[in-house]
Design a protein around this motif. Sequence first.
Motif, short mmCIF file in Angstrom:
data_model
loop_
_atom_site.label_atom_id
_atom_site.label_comp_id
_atom_site.label_asym_id
_atom_site.label_seq_id
_atom_site.Cartn_x
_atom_site.Cartn_y
_atom_site.Cartn_z
N PRO A 1 46.66 37.94 34.93
CA PRO A 1 45.64 37.10 35.70
C PRO A 1 45.15 35.74 34.98
N THR A 2 45.13 34.61 35.56
CA THR A 2 44.63 33.37 34.96
C THR A 2 43.32 32.97 35.30
N ALA A 3 42.89 33.08 36.71
CA ALA A 3 41.66 32.72 37.33
C ALA A 3 41.06 33.53 38.27
N LEU A 4 39.67 33.32 38.59
CA LEU A 4 39.02 33.95 39.77
C LEU A 4 38.85 32.78 40.85
N ARG A 5 39.27 32.96 41.99
CA ARG A 5 38.99 31.97 42.94
C ARG A 5 38.10 32.37 44.13
N PHE A 6 36.95 31.50 43.97
CA PHE A 6 36.05 31.70 44.98
C PHE A 6 36.32 30.67 46.02
N ASP A 7 36.10 31.55 47.27
CA ASP A 7 36.46 30.28 48.57
C ASP A 7 35.70 30.82 49.73
N HIS A 8 35.29 29.96 50.49
CA HIS A 8 34.39 29.86 51.58
C HIS A 8 34.83 29.30 52.57
N ALA A 9 35.62 29.94 53.66
CA ALA A 9 36.45 29.20 54.67
C ALA A 9 35.74 28.27 55.48
N ALA A 10 34.49 28.49 55.81
CA ALA A 10 33.61 28.03 56.96
C ALA A 10 33.35 26.55 56.24
N THR A 11 33.43 26.47 55.16
CA THR A 11 32.96 25.21 54.35
C THR A 11 34.08 24.57 53.85
N GLU A 12 35.16 25.17 53.68
CA GLU A 12 36.46 25.02 53.20
C GLU A 12 36.13 24.58 51.63
N TYR A 13 35.24 25.54 51.00
CA TYR A 13 34.98 25.42 49.40
C TYR A 13 35.86 26.29 48.80
N ALA A 14 36.61 25.90 47.92
CA ALA A 14 37.23 26.85 46.88
C ALA A 14 37.47 26.28 45.68
N GLU A 15 37.08 27.10 44.73
CA GLU A 15 37.23 26.73 43.18
C GLU A 15 37.68 27.91 42.46
N ASP A 16 38.53 27.34 41.23
CA ASP A 16 39.00 28.61 40.37
C ASP A 16 38.36 28.39 39.06
N PHE A 17 38.04 29.68 38.79
CA PHE A 17 37.03 29.82 37.38
C PHE A 17 38.01 30.44 36.33
N PRO A 18 38.55 30.06 35.34
CA PRO A 18 39.35 30.50 34.49
C PRO A 18 39.02 31.76 33.87
N LEU A 19 39.95 32.59 33.55
CA LEU A 19 39.84 33.89 32.76
C LEU A 19 40.49 33.76 31.26
N GLN A 20 39.83 34.39 30.43
CA GLN A 20 40.19 34.54 29.11
C GLN A 20 40.45 35.95 28.63
N GLU A 21 41.61 36.05 28.05
CA GLU A 21 42.29 37.43 27.54
C GLU A 21 40.95 37.95 26.45
N SER A 22 40.36 39.15 26.80
CA SER A 22 39.51 39.69 25.56
C SER A 22 39.70 40.72 24.97
N GLY A 23 41.14 41.02 24.87
CA GLY A 23 41.60 42.36 23.97
C GLY A 23 42.31 43.29 25.05
N ALA A 24 43.24 44.15 24.22
CA ALA A 24 43.93 45.22 25.21
C ALA A 24 43.32 46.61 24.58
N GLY A 25 43.23 47.50 25.37
CA GLY A 25 42.64 48.87 25.18
C GLY A 25 44.01 49.79 24.84
N GLY A 26 43.53 50.79 24.67
CA GLY A 26 44.57 51.96 24.53
C GLY A 26 44.94 52.66 25.74
N ASP A 27 44.41 52.27 26.72
CA ASP A 27 44.49 52.80 28.09
C ASP A 27 45.47 52.14 28.71
N GLY A 28 46.24 51.41 28.29
CA GLY A 28 47.21 50.56 29.10
C GLY A 28 46.83 49.60 29.99
N TRP A 29 45.51 48.90 29.88
CA TRP A 29 45.05 47.96 30.58
C TRP A 29 44.69 46.82 29.36
N THR A 30 44.79 45.60 29.74
CA THR A 30 44.33 44.56 29.28
C THR A 30 43.02 43.96 29.88
#
Length: 903
Positions: free
Chosen positions: A279-308
């Motif tokens: 995943p690279t970003a979270l996108r917030f959108d509001h269809a009624a006002t046509e607002y949409a903006e991407d907020f970047p994601l930064q990798e913070s580490g991998a765990g031993g549970d198979g998830w990053t």
Amino acid sequence: MKYFPETPVEERPAFHSAAKEFLAQAAPKLIRKFSPVTRVKWHLAATGRGEELVRLLEYERANPGAFAVRGLRRARIELPGIASSSLPPAVRNFTRRELPVRSKLLGLAWRDGRLEVRGYAYIPNVPAATGKRSLRVAVLRRQGSRSTVPLRLRTVLEPRATAEAKSAHHHYDWSGFEIAVDPARLRTRGQWQAGTWRLGIGIPRPGGMSVGSVLKGNSGATGHSSVRVVDDGVRIVTGFDRNRLKLTVDVVPAEVESQETDAEGLTVTLRSRAAGKKPTALRFDHAATEYAEDFPLQESGAGGDGWTRFTGRVPFAQLPVDGVVPGKARSYRVLIVFEDGKTRRATISQSLRTGVQPLPGSLEFAVRTDGAGNFTPQIRVPQPLVDRVEWSRSGELLLAGTYPGAAPERMKFVLRHSGRNEDKPFPVEFEDGRFTARVTPDEMPAYDGTLSLRAGRWLPFLRARDEWDHRHDVPVSIRPDLIGSLPRVHQGEKRTYTVERIDYDRIFLESGPVLDPALRGAYRQARLREEFTAEMRKLPLREAVLYNSFGGKQFSDSPRAVYEELVRRGAEVEHIAMVHDQQVILPPGVRGVEWASKEWYEALARSRYIVTNGGIREWFVRREGQVVVQTWHGTPLKRIGADLLGTPQANLAYIGSLPQRSRQYSLFITPNAFTTPIMTNAFRLQCEVLEAGYPRNDVFHAPDRVERAAAVKEKLGIPAGKKVVLYAPTWRDDQRYGGRRFKLDNRIDVDEARKRLGDDHVLLYRKHHKVLDSIPGAGQGFVWDVTYYPDIADLYLIADVLITDYSSVLFDFAHSGRPMLFFTYDLEHYRDTLRGFYFDFTSRAPGPLIKTSEELVDAIRNIDDVSAKYQEKYDRFKADFCEPSDGLASARVVDRMLTVGKD
């Protein structure tokens, strides 16, 4: 077609010819779209079988949608009096879509690791099997493949199926079912695979089997999606597609694991499968006002549970707040954007907790979720959040929770009826950022005591004390982690009260019906009419009077005046009043019977006297020795009954039934010489007509009327010295929500009226009982909602001025001699399009016809001058419409009621 039975015999051949021509020219595809009964009707019409068509239409009126289904290889329709063999196969035979499964989901819960599904399913007009023997089957089918999972269906007794069905001919009590779904059976070769499964139920019937889905309920778990985590990163989502139940196996590639807020923004932590897409970003959108903006994601580490893990920051300053006001929030859809450009709706993990962060400008940022587990942030005005729901043993409901809004002393709670748009007070206390609201629904305050809460769904709202209407109401929600604690049920004295939810977390209070479940629905009511009533009619008549005032919504009007006259005379009779939904407080010594209850049917069948101000049902037949007094409820200005013939409002079937209905009356009371011939013709009267005056208008001559008026003012709390203006308009036929539910058509500028009149006037606003909606400004000191005051006669006594339009109240109030103003802003439309009048209202009205709110307020301010100008017209009006007027109408009616049939 609808009114063919009322069509003159000489005109029927032309109709038959037209029907034959229509069918000859219509495309067969169009004909196949007709319902089965409609096909039969058109066939009878086109082939000249008029007598059979008449019988079928009369049967259909009494039994809408009812027919029998027969056949072995092919299902065919059977109707009384029509041999199915006389109908062509294309007319009599059903298609598969014409025998659908009707179903409803009644319960949905996870227990012991399995999903339990409860509900009912049947085929209309195909009676359900009796007892637990049933050949129904259930299966889960995977969408887009041939994979199926057969399920065990257990048949159970479910009377709600019959109660909620429209048919009076069939019962479906044994159409209930219980199904348990083991999620492990949704694996493919032992592995979880994403996919959607639909639940189908098959029911045997003549000619084969019908298969249908299970349809959602309308609240709680049966009306909302829900999530069950069955493995790490694997969810089973129960949801609905076009209201049909589905189960979705969701193998989550990435999800929101946690969130934190501070004064500046939101920090989100995601987890993503280490072997999956990044995943690279979270996108917030509001269809009624046509607002949409991407907020970047930064990798913070991998765990031993198979998830990053990934983190992202959403500054509040970048989220627009335009348009956020009380009652209108801004909810954001949040998408996870992956490195390949694809997106997925952001969902939450089990560990995430929702929360609220205050924002500048008296707003708050709420981290919310929904039934499907979607991550749904929202910017809104601070909202009350319930974290405690309790019923006391005495029946008091307590809702408590947090409210972070400023100046809570300026706020109040109300309960708002979802169907009637009616408000009730919900007492609340605020302290240290919390609220506590208490209400006892069995003891809601009323003018003469307490009543149970009206049936229906009541939603709590927060409202500013100085608000004049509900447009800025703030909804009340329950904390998401407490959703599983609902429903909370309390059994009151006459009904069941349930705290439940809609829109995932919106809390509401449901006031259940008064009638016992064994009496509800068309089928059981038909049994009461046809079987129970027949048994009651074999028993002797009792010396009792049954009163019906406005269908049991009040104990008022002329029926109450007749009651008071009988009491004054000391008549040795039992007094019984019909009540609807337990919404009437009765005088001591009067027994109430709930409409449509066994007691009501028994009273109809066995009371010596029946006094009613409304129409009676077509199935009612007066017994020998029984006296039925029809007082009606107004001098007619608007055309009614048979006098509507030739207009769009004419109901020919109803008009055709009037002679039979009128034969059930012993006496029909009219108020004046003008009304007598109109009623005689409009209602096709075939009974004795007594021109006695209306008993309800004796109040204007009562010796205690001054004392009674003072008591009414004290009861209402009207400040001393203020003049009382009573506004009592009628309803508008073209302003409706549907059926007999009409909209409030308020054209008074209430705020301007308050500014000009509020210092020395109060405005009593009384809606017609068919009109819904709340009244703007009610409860703010100038406008008083008196719609549910028990008897309008009391309000006549205290009114200095009456404002009305085309309502028959004008004829009653004229007895007082006090001023009347007519707010007839739609006169031409109402008179020429909707109803039509019996006389030239413009020339005979005993007061000015006013078009605008400004002119109305002017007239109230100058009421003495207006009264003087119209005095001559007023006097003529009283002479024409208010005689007899001597305070003895009740006595005349009772005198004749007690002797009719004996002379």
